[in-house]
Design a protein around this motif. Structure first.
Motif, PDB file in Angstrom:
ATOM      1  N   ASP A  24       0.772  -1.259   0.000  1.00 18.49           N
ATOM      2  CA  ASP A  24       0.000   0.000   0.000  1.00 18.49           C
ATOM      3  C   ASP A  24       0.799   1.304   0.000  1.00 18.49           C
ATOM      4  O   ASP A  24       0.785   2.030   0.987  1.00 18.49           O
ATOM      5  CB  ASP A  24      -0.962   0.002   1.214  1.00 18.49           C
ATOM      6  N   ASP A  56      -2.225  -1.643  -4.465  1.00 16.88           N
ATOM      7  CA  ASP A  56      -2.499  -0.247  -4.095  1.00 16.88           C
ATOM      8  C   ASP A  56      -1.231   0.605  -4.123  1.00 16.88           C
ATOM      9  O   ASP A  56      -0.910   1.337  -3.190  1.00 16.88           O
ATOM     10  CB  ASP A  56      -3.210  -0.152  -2.737  1.00 16.88           C
ATOM     11  N   ASN A 104      -7.151  -3.496  -5.080  1.00 14.18           N
ATOM     12  CA  ASN A 104      -8.462  -2.999  -5.537  1.00 14.18           C
ATOM     13  C   ASN A 104      -8.329  -1.644  -6.242  1.00 14.18           C
ATOM     14  O   ASN A 104      -9.118  -1.334  -7.138  1.00 14.18           O
ATOM     15  CB  ASN A 104      -9.450  -2.927  -4.373  1.00 14.18           C
ATOM     16  N   HIS A 105      -7.308  -0.848  -5.887  1.00 13.91           N
ATOM     17  CA  HIS A 105      -7.134   0.437  -6.570  1.00 13.91           C
ATOM     18  C   HIS A 105      -6.647   0.259  -8.010  1.00 13.91           C
ATOM     19  O   HIS A 105      -7.038   1.020  -8.893  1.00 13.91           O
ATOM     20  CB  HIS A 105      -6.198   1.348  -5.769  1.00 13.91           C
ATOM     21  N   HIS A 160      -3.087  -8.948  -1.973  1.00 14.03           N
ATOM     22  CA  HIS A 160      -3.409  -7.577  -1.578  1.00 14.03           C
ATOM     23  C   HIS A 160      -4.240  -7.556  -0.298  1.00 14.03           C
ATOM     24  O   HIS A 160      -3.944  -6.842   0.649  1.00 14.03           O
ATOM     25  CB  HIS A 160      -4.159  -6.838  -2.690  1.00 14.03           C
ATOM     26  N   HIS A 226      -3.815  -3.811   2.380  1.00 14.37           N
ATOM     27  CA  HIS A 226      -5.182  -3.336   2.130  1.00 14.37           C
ATOM     28  C   HIS A 226      -5.732  -2.540   3.302  1.00 14.37           C
ATOM     29  O   HIS A 226      -6.167  -1.416   3.144  1.00 14.37           O
ATOM     30  CB  HIS A 226      -6.102  -4.501   1.755  1.00 14.37           C
TER      31      HIS A 226
HETATM   32 MN    MN Z   1      -6.723  -1.887  -0.932  1.00 13.56          MN
END
Ligand code: MN
Length: 289
Positions: A24, A56, A104-105, A160, A226
């Motif tokens: 991240d 991310d 997810n990004h 992630h 995450h």
């Molecule tokens: Mn995330």
């Protein structure tokens, strides 16, 4: 458009050398540069090193210092376009040794759900900064990223989000479509797996162990990001290790993993006690007094 590029969603790491793992970055260029130095120092040593960044990488805040809330940790101004340039250059300097996992990004750029964090549509914001050609290049790159990195010799699986996805083999991950299939509105199982894989904040011990077993029966510990662990890591329960290298933390709390790939991890507690190191050792000394 039909593309015939062969991508693999599960990358298997070598069984020796050093693993550097971070999570991240969310557009934090300074933290990425700190990691680059750590990784390239390790890569020069005998045995070499691999770097995994578990999703991310992009989408950071663009707030002024006086608008910055303390819960976001140490102030920074997100610069995803610069971070993408640096990430690609690092991967090019170390072919096959630097792995970016999809978060997810990133998924939001290649068919996943919209993410709103600092902008109502983060992917749209970044794509407007990149322009048409930059957007095409970013999407093509991200579409090739794996979901999982595993080091069977070390017993480690990296994703992630928490390992909640119901899979029975690596093949289940290879089959997943990035975008919901318009020709198959009933592909709910595929979509459920993607959402679990990229969004789960935690899971049960049983579910995590089933995920690890499905990939390789030597895997013992699951490491992911995450969520923000404000002290740099959290162990909800075995075999789960949530790691925070950058986003949401103060400099003194940011941690990365450095692990000898020939050493088999016994548990998340073992990995945390032996393998976690401060991204900024000087800040850690002051901050943790
Ligand atoms: Mn995330």
């Amino acid at each position: 458009m039909l593309t015939l590029e062969i991508v693999s969603r599960v990358v298997t790491l070598p069984n020796e050398g050093r693993l550097i793992l971070a999570t991240d970055l969310q557009g934090n260029v300074r933290d990425f540069q700190a990691l680059e130095r750590i990784y390239e120092d390790a890569a020069r040593k005998p045995g070499g090193a691999v770097l995994v960044i578990s999703g991310d990488l992009v989408h950071g805040p663009e707030l002024a210092a006086n608008e910055w809330p303390d819960h976001l940790g140490t102030y920074y101004h997100g610069d995803s376009p610069e971070l993408i340039r640096r990430a690609r250059a690092l991967a090019d300097r170390h072919p096959g040794r630097v792995h970016f996992l999809m978060g997810n990004h990133e998924h939001a750029h290649v068919g996943g759900p919209v993410v709103s964090k600092f902008f109502p549509n983060e992917a749209e914001r970044l794509e407007s900064l990149l322009g048409e050609e930059g957007t095409r290049a970013l999407r093509a790159w991200i579409a090739s990223w794996p979901f999982v990195a595993m080091a069977p010799s070390a017993g480690l699986a990296m994703t992630h989000a928490a390992p909640h996805a119901p899979i029975s083999s690596a093949e289940d991950l290879e089959r997943l479509a990035l975008a919901a299939d318009a020709d198959d509105p009933n592909d709910l199982d595929g979509r459920a797996i993607m959402i679990a894989l990229l969004w789960a904040r935690t899971t049960s011990s049983d579910r995590a162990r089933a995920f690890l077993r499905a990939l390789d029966d030597r895997l013992t510990v699951s490491i992911y990001g995450h969520d923000v662990a404000h002290r740099g890591f959290a162990i909800d329960r075995e075999p789960l290790l949530c790691l925070s290298t950058s986003f949401g933390c103060h400099d003194g709390d940011k941690l990365y993993l450095s692990w000898d790939l020939s050493v088999h991890a016994e548990s998340a507690a073992h990995v945390a006690s032996v393998g976690l190191h401060p991204l900024y050792p000087e800040a850690a000394k002051i901050h943790r007094l």
